[in-house]
Write an enzyme that holds these catalytic residues in place. Structure first.
Site: not given
Ligand SMILES: *[C@@H]1O[C@H](CO)[C@@H](O)[C@H](O)[C@H]1NC(C)=O
Length: 288
Positions: A98, A100, A102
């Site tokens: 993953e 990311d 955010e």
């Protein structure tokens, strides 16, 4: 080459590249997977909505292995405390990879936090957080993830903010075997997002809306079998073998250092307390 051949080549590429662009719009690349009743996916635009009934989310139809993923995003304005807008790549399964981005909202006038992380074969805990040098709710800004076999670079408006290099030869896992889809979502995370959950979402400001546009995946699609070499030999994606992508150049490194010196607010590689003095091994290697 005659003028006709030159013209032919010019128009051939002009046509091919415009097809690629059209094909890459949000609505052709993604599906809404949550909050269908209020999210909006139209042409090159995606609007994610959060109210008391639900948040919303979208994901690409296909997974990718390496590429540049980009989107312009205008974050939830006003009192966005407790809301989290996520924009990330992820594979599936319990050994998942993953990458990311955010965005943690805040009360009016207080700064958003850009939270980044990477999981390799199921292991994360590699957070780095930043403030921004602009108001991310006033205009659209470009947020990109560049992922090639050598390194992963997070960019904001073409300024690199973070690098994760491939140290697989030294026993550190790197995401290069599993395809990842691109996901976007807007949800309520007031149990942890704003000052560790101290500030709660103010629902009188709902519905909260995060706007995305011009999503582009210049990436190798992955069908579960495609190898790194197949991706490299695909002429439309061989940009990643070009030396300029292998390592950031001098000017980009300057920008990266500027962001890290002025806007980085958390770095797992400096958090000796959290790791009881045993920092993850990539922390002792050259980071970029
Ligand atoms: C919100 O604002 C406060 C006060 O300026 C700051 O400490 C915090 O890092 C900001 N961001 C979040 C997500 O809490």
């Amino acid at each position: 080459m005659t003028i006709f051949e030159k013209l032919f080549i010019f128009f051939f590429f002009a046509i091919v590249s415009s097809i690629v662009l059209v094909d890459a719009t949000f609505s052709k690349s993604m599906n809404i997977t949550w909050g269908t009743q209020h999210a909006l996916l139209q042409g090159d635009d995606l609007q994610l909505v959060l109210d008391k009934t639900s948040g919303s989310a979208a994901e690409t139809k296909v997974p990718f292995l390496f590429g540049t993923i980009e989107s312009r995003i205008k974050l939830v304005p006003g009192n966005s405390a407790g809301t989290v807008t996520a924009y990330y790549l992820s594979s599936t399964g319990n050994q998942h990879d993953e990458i990311d981005f955010e965005f943690l909202g805040n009360i009016t006038g207080q700064p958003y936090i850009v939270h980044t992380n990477i999981y390799t074969q199921g292991n994360g805990s590699r957070e780095q957080q930043f403030y921004l040098w602009f108001d991310p709710t006033a205009n659209f800004h470009n947020y990109s993830i560049h992922w090639n076999p050598t390194e992963i670079v997070w960019y904001i408006d073409s300024i690199p903010i973070r690098v994760f290099r491939n140290y697989e030869n030294e026993g550190i896992a790197y995401p290069n075997k599993q395809g990842m889809k691109v996901y976007t979502s807007l949800w309520n995370a007031d149990d942890w997002a704003t000052r560790g959950g101290l500030v709660k979402t103010n629902w009188s400001g709902a519905p909260f809306v995060a706007k995305f546009n011009r999503f582009r995946a210049r990436a190798c699609t992955w069908n579960g079998a495609v190898s790194i070499n197949q991706c490299a030999s695909n002429t439309s994606t061989n940009w990643w073998t070009s030396p300029t992508y292998k390592k950031l150049g001098f000017a980009k490194l300057g920008q990266l250092n500027w962001v890290r010196n002025n806007y980085k607010i958390y770095d797992y590689c400096l958090d000796t307390k959290r790791f009881n003095g045993q920092l993850p091994s990539e922390c002792s290697k050259a980071q970029f």
